[in-house]
Design a protein around this motif. Structure first.
Motif, short mmCIF file in Angstrom:
data_model
loop_
_atom_site.label_atom_id
_atom_site.label_comp_id
_atom_site.label_asym_id
_atom_site.label_seq_id
_atom_site.Cartn_x
_atom_site.Cartn_y
_atom_site.Cartn_z
N UNK A 67 35.20 50.10 33.16
CA UNK A 67 35.66 48.99 33.98
C UNK A 67 36.30 49.49 35.27
N UNK A 68 36.26 48.67 36.29
CA UNK A 68 36.82 49.03 37.58
C UNK A 68 38.33 48.80 37.59
N UNK A 69 39.05 49.77 38.14
CA UNK A 69 40.50 49.64 38.27
C UNK A 69 40.83 49.00 39.61
N UNK A 70 41.78 48.08 39.57
CA UNK A 70 42.28 47.48 40.80
C UNK A 70 43.61 48.14 41.12
N UNK A 71 43.87 48.34 42.39
CA UNK A 71 45.13 48.95 42.79
C UNK A 71 46.26 47.96 42.61
N UNK A 72 47.34 48.43 42.00
CA UNK A 72 48.52 47.59 41.87
C UNK A 72 49.22 47.47 43.21
N UNK A 73 49.98 46.42 43.39
CA UNK A 73 50.70 46.24 44.65
C UNK A 73 51.79 47.28 44.78
N UNK A 104 31.95 48.55 39.35
CA UNK A 104 32.16 49.27 38.12
C UNK A 104 32.94 50.54 38.40
N UNK A 105 33.67 51.03 37.42
CA UNK A 105 34.47 52.23 37.57
C UNK A 105 33.67 53.50 37.32
N UNK A 106 32.35 53.41 37.25
CA UNK A 106 31.51 54.58 37.04
C UNK A 106 31.26 54.83 35.56
N UNK A 107 30.07 55.25 35.23
CA UNK A 107 29.68 55.56 33.86
C UNK A 107 29.98 54.43 32.89
N UNK A 108 29.83 53.19 33.34
CA UNK A 108 30.03 52.04 32.47
C UNK A 108 31.48 51.68 32.24
N UNK A 130 45.86 47.50 37.67
CA UNK A 130 45.36 46.72 36.55
C UNK A 130 43.88 46.99 36.39
N UNK A 131 43.35 46.71 35.23
CA UNK A 131 41.95 46.98 34.94
C UNK A 131 41.20 45.65 34.86
N UNK A 132 40.07 45.58 35.54
CA UNK A 132 39.23 44.39 35.48
C UNK A 132 38.20 44.60 34.38
N UNK A 133 38.35 43.90 33.27
CA UNK A 133 37.45 44.04 32.14
C UNK A 133 36.33 43.00 32.17
N UNK A 134 36.16 42.32 33.29
CA UNK A 134 35.05 41.39 33.42
C UNK A 134 35.36 40.02 32.84
N UNK A 135 34.33 39.21 32.69
CA UNK A 135 34.53 37.81 32.32
C UNK A 135 35.10 37.59 30.92
N UNK A 136 34.90 38.56 30.01
CA UNK A 136 35.40 38.38 28.65
C UNK A 136 36.79 38.96 28.45
N UNK A 137 37.27 39.76 29.41
CA UNK A 137 38.60 40.35 29.29
C UNK A 137 38.65 41.57 28.39
N UNK A 138 37.50 42.11 28.03
CA UNK A 138 37.43 43.33 27.23
C UNK A 138 36.14 44.06 27.57
#
Length: 144
Positions: free
Chosen positions: A7-13, A1-5, A21-29
């Protein structure tokens, strides 16, 4: 998790100052079903709602607000309401009320009713030499 609820950010290449990019989990939001929502009475199945919420979020992130608004209007027309401030949705056909500072329903506030208010020229708008009525009619027609 990105903290405080958040979403976690992934580093771009490649880095280079680009946002990951942002990982919004299984639902995409990152919206949750409102805790006070009743049974789904919309004409969408829950997986369809999640798909549209994800599409709307991606449109907002891409600053394609017209598309995001169109998706929201589609959801509302089917009885699904989204509260962006609380990151909640509900499909029981009951709109969210505006909230006062205490997080309680504000009866005097504007409620989302599934359609936009008629266009009214702002007092802050610049003077216009043409026929303002034509412009207002064109804007209203575009919103239909």
């Amino acid at each position: 998790s990105g903290g405080y609820g958040r979403p976690q950010r992934r580093q771009g290449r490649g880095g280079g100052g680009r946002r990951g990019t942002v990982d919004f989990g299984p639902f995409g939001h990152d919206y949750n079903l409102s805790p006070d929502a009743g049974e789904n009475t919309s004409s969408y199945a829950e997986d369809e709602i999640h798909k549209l919420l994800a599409e709307r979020l991606q449109a907002k992130l891409a600053k394609n607000f017209r598309n995001a608004d169109d998706i929201q209007a589609e959801l509302i027309s089917k009885g699904v309401y989204v509260h962006d401030g609380q990151k909640q949705w509900r499909a029981d056909g009951v709109p969210f009320e505006t909230l006062n500072r205490n997080g309680e329903g504000d009866q005097g506030g504007r409620r989302m009713r599934g359609r936009r208010a008629a266009y009214v020229k702002s007092n802050h708008s610049d003077a216009f030499d043409g026929d303002e009525g034509e412009i207002i009619e064109a804007l209203q027609e575009r919103e239909r």
